[in-house]
Design a protein around this motif. Structure first.
Motif, mmCIF file in Angstrom:
data_model
loop_
_atom_site.group_PDB
_atom_site.id
_atom_site.type_symbol
_atom_site.label_atom_id
_atom_site.label_comp_id
_atom_site.label_asym_id
_atom_site.label_seq_id
_atom_site.Cartn_x
_atom_site.Cartn_y
_atom_site.Cartn_z
ATOM 1 N N LYS A 198 1.198 -1.246 -0.096
ATOM 2 C CA LYS A 198 0.113 0.150 -0.228
ATOM 3 C C LYS A 198 1.015 1.054 -0.565
ATOM 4 O O LYS A 198 1.346 1.559 1.143
ATOM 5 C CB LYS A 198 -1.007 0.379 1.041
ATOM 6 C CG LYS A 198 -1.477 1.007 0.930
ATOM 7 C CD LYS A 198 -2.345 1.776 2.639
ATOM 8 C CE LYS A 198 -3.644 0.182 2.817
ATOM 9 N NZ LYS A 198 -4.482 0.633 3.982
ATOM 10 N N VAL A 227 -3.403 0.459 -4.225
ATOM 11 C CA VAL A 227 -2.665 -1.301 -3.534
ATOM 12 C C VAL A 227 -2.522 -1.121 -4.812
ATOM 13 O O VAL A 227 -3.040 -1.394 -5.494
ATOM 14 C CB VAL A 227 -3.564 -1.701 -2.404
ATOM 15 C CG1 VAL A 227 -3.359 -3.442 -2.133
ATOM 16 C CG2 VAL A 227 -4.627 -0.570 -1.220
ATOM 17 N N GLU A 240 3.537 0.374 3.506
ATOM 18 C CA GLU A 240 2.387 -0.802 3.789
ATOM 19 C C GLU A 240 2.201 -2.207 2.916
ATOM 20 O O GLU A 240 2.636 -2.232 2.212
ATOM 21 C CB GLU A 240 1.272 -0.729 4.353
ATOM 22 C CG GLU A 240 1.076 0.970 5.227
ATOM 23 C CD GLU A 240 -0.190 1.381 5.787
ATOM 24 O OE1 GLU A 240 -0.631 0.467 6.028
ATOM 25 O OE2 GLU A 240 -0.372 2.138 5.729
ATOM 26 N N VAL A 250 0.408 -5.356 3.368
ATOM 27 C CA VAL A 250 -0.630 -5.615 2.912
ATOM 28 C C VAL A 250 -0.693 -7.880 2.669
ATOM 29 O O VAL A 250 -0.185 -7.985 1.494
ATOM 30 C CB VAL A 250 -1.689 -5.486 1.871
ATOM 31 C CG1 VAL A 250 -2.976 -6.193 2.221
ATOM 32 C CG2 VAL A 250 -1.866 -3.926 2.078
ATOM 33 N N THR A 251 -0.150 -8.132 3.855
ATOM 34 C CA THR A 251 -0.332 -9.856 4.111
ATOM 35 C C THR A 251 -1.531 -10.426 5.196
ATOM 36 O O THR A 251 -1.590 -11.744 4.567
ATOM 37 C CB THR A 251 0.229 -9.931 5.718
ATOM 38 O OG1 THR A 251 0.440 -9.345 6.390
ATOM 39 C CG2 THR A 251 2.230 -8.925 4.268
ATOM 40 N N ASP A 252 -2.632 -9.501 4.950
ATOM 41 C CA ASP A 252 -4.446 -9.943 5.268
ATOM 42 C C ASP A 252 -4.152 -10.860 4.175
ATOM 43 O O ASP A 252 -4.549 -10.645 2.959
ATOM 44 C CB ASP A 252 -4.471 -9.980 5.925
ATOM 45 C CG ASP A 252 -4.544 -9.239 7.891
ATOM 46 O OD1 ASP A 252 -3.496 -9.941 8.231
ATOM 47 O OD2 ASP A 252 -4.479 -8.086 8.030
ATOM 48 N N CYS A 276 -7.325 -11.995 2.111
ATOM 49 C CA CYS A 276 -7.960 -11.580 0.840
ATOM 50 C C CYS A 276 -8.838 -11.920 0.199
ATOM 51 O O CYS A 276 -8.196 -12.437 -0.998
ATOM 52 C CB CYS A 276 -7.210 -10.084 0.528
ATOM 53 S SG CYS A 276 -9.140 -9.178 -0.275
ATOM 54 N N GLY A 304 -1.698 -13.677 1.437
ATOM 55 C CA GLY A 304 -1.358 -13.755 2.788
ATOM 56 C C GLY A 304 0.095 -14.753 2.636
ATOM 57 O O GLY A 304 0.199 -15.948 2.062
#
Length: 170
Positions: free
Chosen positions: A68, A78, A142, A144-146, A148, A158
């Protein structure tokens, strides 16, 4: 937008005198490409270190993540999903391409390197902002590793077992 809502100032004042100005500099002392015609300015370098909680970075192979980026106008963008490869040079190429594909050319030029020493439990990713639109200080990237999945964007698997660290130099 007022300066409270964005990062000020943007770039360099055209009246600034840059010590050691070298209009034809092609790299800085770290080997990072300079900005031709802009003297020997140095772009910001952000370092993100990703560690696997099980101390085995091969656990990341085949998984996807995103980055991000927040512009100086506080707009967030993103990247498309970035696939983790066993070859870190390929990972660096994927990250560079994903950042440069962001809409409106918010990131017009970056140089990315990814490295891990033999037996290391982490991967060090250096992102050098060298483009005309990303001069000077930037918001931190940032990771983003969760996970999705369906109905979510970007659709990523992730990075499981992740611990991370970031640092910035200008």
């Amino acid at each position: 937008l007022s300066c409270e809502e964005r990062m000020c100032p943007y770039g360099n004042d055209v009246m600034d005198v840059i010590p050691g100005f070298d209009e034809y500099a092609t790299t800085d002392s770290n080997g990072i490409p300079g900005l031709a015609g802009y003297g020997n300015e140095v772009g910001q370098i952000q370092t993100v270190t990703l560690y696997d909680a099980e101390d085995d970075i091969s656990n990341f192979v085949g998984q996807t993540f995103a980055l991000k980026f927040t512009s100086k106008l506080n707009e967030t963008f993103v990247t498309q999903p970035i696939m983790w490869d066993s070859d870190l040079d390929v990972v660096a190429e994927y990250i560079e391409a994903a950042l440069e594909k962001l809409p409106n050319r918010v990131v017009d030029d970056v140089v990315v390197s990814a490295e891990s020493s033999s037996g290391a439990t982490g991967v060090v990713i250096n992102v050098s902002f060298i483009g005309r639109f990303v001069q000077g200080r930037q918001h931190k990237l940032e990771v983003v590793t969760d996970r999705c999945e369906v109905g979510c964007t970007p659709r990523i698997t992730g990075l499981a077992n992740l611990r991370s660290f970031s640092d910035t130099t200008l």
